[in-house]
Design a protein around this motif. Structure first.
Motif, PDB file in Angstrom:
ATOM      1  N   VAL A  50      35.000  54.779 -62.518  1.00 29.41           N
ATOM      2  CA  VAL A  50      35.644  53.515 -62.890  1.00 29.41           C
ATOM      3  C   VAL A  50      37.156  53.727 -62.962  1.00 29.41           C
ATOM      4  O   VAL A  50      37.626  54.760 -63.439  1.00 29.41           O
ATOM      5  N   ILE A  51      37.911  52.743 -62.481  1.00 27.24           N
ATOM      6  CA  ILE A  51      39.359  52.691 -62.700  1.00 27.24           C
ATOM      7  C   ILE A  51      39.634  51.430 -63.507  1.00 27.24           C
ATOM      8  O   ILE A  51      39.313  50.325 -63.067  1.00 27.24           O
ATOM      9  N   CYS A  52      40.208  51.605 -64.692  1.00 24.96           N
ATOM     10  CA  CYS A  52      40.503  50.470 -65.560  1.00 24.96           C
ATOM     11  C   CYS A  52      41.974  50.520 -65.961  1.00 24.96           C
ATOM     12  O   CYS A  52      42.369  51.331 -66.794  1.00 24.96           O
ATOM     13  N   ALA A  53      42.772  49.635 -65.353  1.00 28.42           N
ATOM     14  CA  ALA A  53      44.190  49.543 -65.691  1.00 28.42           C
ATOM     15  C   ALA A  53      44.467  48.373 -66.627  1.00 28.42           C
ATOM     16  O   ALA A  53      45.611  48.151 -67.025  1.00 28.42           O
ATOM     17  N   GLY A  54      43.422  47.626 -66.985  1.00 21.59           N
ATOM     18  CA  GLY A  54      43.575  46.450 -67.838  1.00 21.59           C
ATOM     19  C   GLY A  54      43.282  46.745 -69.291  1.00 21.59           C
ATOM     20  O   GLY A  54      43.062  47.885 -69.694  1.00 21.59           O
ATOM     21  N   GLU A  55      43.255  45.670 -70.082  1.00 16.79           N
ATOM     22  CA  GLU A  55      43.015  45.760 -71.529  1.00 16.79           C
ATOM     23  C   GLU A  55      41.565  45.421 -71.849  1.00 16.79           C
ATOM     24  O   GLU A  55      41.038  44.402 -71.396  1.00 16.79           O
ATOM     25  N   LEU A  56      40.927  46.265 -72.642  1.00 21.80           N
ATOM     26  CA  LEU A  56      39.574  46.027 -73.138  1.00 21.80           C
ATOM     27  C   LEU A  56      39.647  45.920 -74.653  1.00 21.80           C
ATOM     28  O   LEU A  56      40.067  46.863 -75.328  1.00 21.80           O
ATOM     29  N   TYR A  57      39.234  44.789 -75.195  1.00 24.09           N
ATOM     30  CA  TYR A  57      39.451  44.485 -76.609  1.00 24.09           C
ATOM     31  C   TYR A  57      38.128  44.096 -77.258  1.00 24.09           C
ATOM     32  O   TYR A  57      37.534  43.069 -76.924  1.00 24.09           O
ATOM     33  N   SER A  58      37.671  44.930 -78.190  1.00 24.61           N
ATOM     34  CA  SER A  58      36.505  44.592 -79.007  1.00 24.61           C
ATOM     35  C   SER A  58      36.998  43.713 -80.151  1.00 24.61           C
ATOM     36  O   SER A  58      37.522  44.203 -81.148  1.00 24.61           O
ATOM     37  N   PHE A  59      36.846  42.409 -79.985  1.00 26.86           N
ATOM     38  CA  PHE A  59      37.398  41.417 -80.911  1.00 26.86           C
ATOM     39  C   PHE A  59      36.807  41.617 -82.299  1.00 26.86           C
ATOM     40  O   PHE A  59      35.579  41.689 -82.469  1.00 26.86           O
ATOM     41  N   PHE A  60      37.670  41.718 -83.314  1.00 27.02           N
ATOM     42  CA  PHE A  60      37.251  41.996 -84.689  1.00 27.02           C
ATOM     43  C   PHE A  60      36.363  43.247 -84.774  1.00 27.02           C
ATOM     44  O   PHE A  60      35.567  43.396 -85.695  1.00 27.02           O
ATOM     45  N   ASN A  61      36.483  44.122 -83.764  1.00 25.30           N
ATOM     46  CA  ASN A  61      35.693  45.352 -83.699  1.00 25.30           C
ATOM     47  C   ASN A  61      34.185  45.101 -83.646  1.00 25.30           C
ATOM     48  O   ASN A  61      33.395  45.980 -83.976  1.00 25.30           O
ATOM     49  N   LYS A  62      33.778  43.919 -83.224  1.00 27.74           N
ATOM     50  CA  LYS A  62      32.352  43.585 -83.135  1.00 27.74           C
ATOM     51  C   LYS A  62      31.852  43.544 -81.692  1.00 27.74           C
ATOM     52  O   LYS A  62      30.660  43.665 -81.446  1.00 27.74           O
ATOM     53  N   GLY A  63      32.753  43.321 -80.749  1.00 27.11           N
ATOM     54  CA  GLY A  63      32.351  43.086 -79.374  1.00 27.11           C
ATOM     55  C   GLY A  63      31.897  44.337 -78.647  1.00 27.11           C
ATOM     56  O   GLY A  63      32.348  45.449 -78.937  1.00 27.11           O
ATOM     57  N   VAL A  64      30.994  44.125 -77.691  1.00 28.39           N
ATOM     58  CA  VAL A  64      30.505  45.191 -76.818  1.00 28.39           C
ATOM     59  C   VAL A  64      30.974  44.898 -75.397  1.00 28.39           C
ATOM     60  O   VAL A  64      30.764  43.804 -74.886  1.00 28.39           O
ATOM     61  N   ILE A  65      31.624  45.885 -74.776  1.00 27.69           N
ATOM     62  CA  ILE A  65      32.045  45.776 -73.383  1.00 27.69           C
ATOM     63  C   ILE A  65      31.434  46.938 -72.614  1.00 27.69           C
ATOM     64  O   ILE A  65      31.615  48.090 -73.000  1.00 27.69           O
ATOM     65  N   SER A  66      30.715  46.625 -71.555  1.00 24.85           N
ATOM     66  CA  SER A  66      30.070  47.646 -70.733  1.00 24.85           C
ATOM     67  C   SER A  66      30.467  47.421 -69.277  1.00 24.85           C
ATOM     68  O   SER A  66      30.298  46.319 -68.753  1.00 24.85           O
ATOM     69  N   ILE A  67      31.007  48.464 -68.643  1.00 21.21           N
ATOM     70  CA  ILE A  67      31.428  48.391 -67.246  1.00 21.21           C
ATOM     71  C   ILE A  67      30.668  49.442 -66.451  1.00 21.21           C
ATOM     72  O   ILE A  67      30.682  50.627 -66.809  1.00 21.21           O
TER      73      ILE A  67
END
Length: 202
Positions: A50-67
């Motif tokens: 994976v190449i990730c040059a963007g912003e990944l933000y777990s909103f209020f530290n609750k969110g799950v982001i899977s790439i």
């Protein structure tokens, strides 16, 4: 991964992420744009290559982001999750996109003002409703530059979202969608999907 990159990842994990952030083999990310803390209930995970040059933000530290594996996130792109954002394998997300599974601010103006004033040291609202709803982007999708994807949307496998589009409803697999709101403009042949491609070789 080079020694310097390994050390930087180790340092960020010790100071900021702990086990709440994971990345796979041969993966590169701008760690200064990964926003999650050690105590988060959510998590952020990136697959292999994976190449990730963007912003990944777990909103209020609750969110799950899977790439998923072999995916790309371009510069200026922001992916914010309070619920869940699942991105498949071999997905290309271009520059300056915004993908968010919540409203970011409450509809109630009084609560919205309280949320803003918290930035100036006032108490944060006791209850805040952001109507979060998961987002799913299927394998082999291509999200072109400047696309906005709103909460609750599923984009099917292999679909292409044209530059500048705003996706407010589900997009089926294997189509090109464009516009605001985005609608299907063309059906793709199934052979355009990349499921049999491994490390760039069919």
């Amino acid at each position: 991964m080079r020694l310097r990159a390994r050390f930087k990842l180790w340092l960020f994990r010790v100071r900021r992420f702990s086990s709440k952030y994971r990345q796979g083999r041969h993966t590169s990310a701008d760690l200064s744009k990964i926003i999650i803390t050690k105590t988060a209930s959510g998590e952020i995970s990136l697959g292999d290559y994976v190449i990730c040059a963007g912003e990944l933000y777990s909103f209020f530290n609750k969110g799950v982001i899977s790439i998923g594996d072999c995916s790309y996130v371009g510069q200026g792109t922001r992916i914010w999750s309070l619920s869940r954002v699942d991105i498949g394998n071999r997905v290309l997300i271009s520059h300056d996109c915004f993908i968010c599974d919540n409203l970011t601010h409450p509809v109630d103006a009084r609560v919205r003002h309280q949320q803003y004033m918290a930035k100036h040291g006032y108490p944060f609202p006791a209850a805040i409703e952001l109507e979060e709803c998961p987002i799913t982007i299927g394998d082999d999708a291509w999200i072109a530059a400047g696309v906005t994807i709103l909460r609750g949307v599923t984009i099917g496998q292999g679909s292409i979202i044209a530059a500048g589009s705003v996706v407010t409803k589900n997009i089926p697999a294997g189509v090109i969608a464009a516009g605001n709101p985005a609608i299907m403009v063309k059906q793709l042949e199934t052979g355009h999907f990349g499921g049999d491609v491994v490390n760039g070789i069919a």
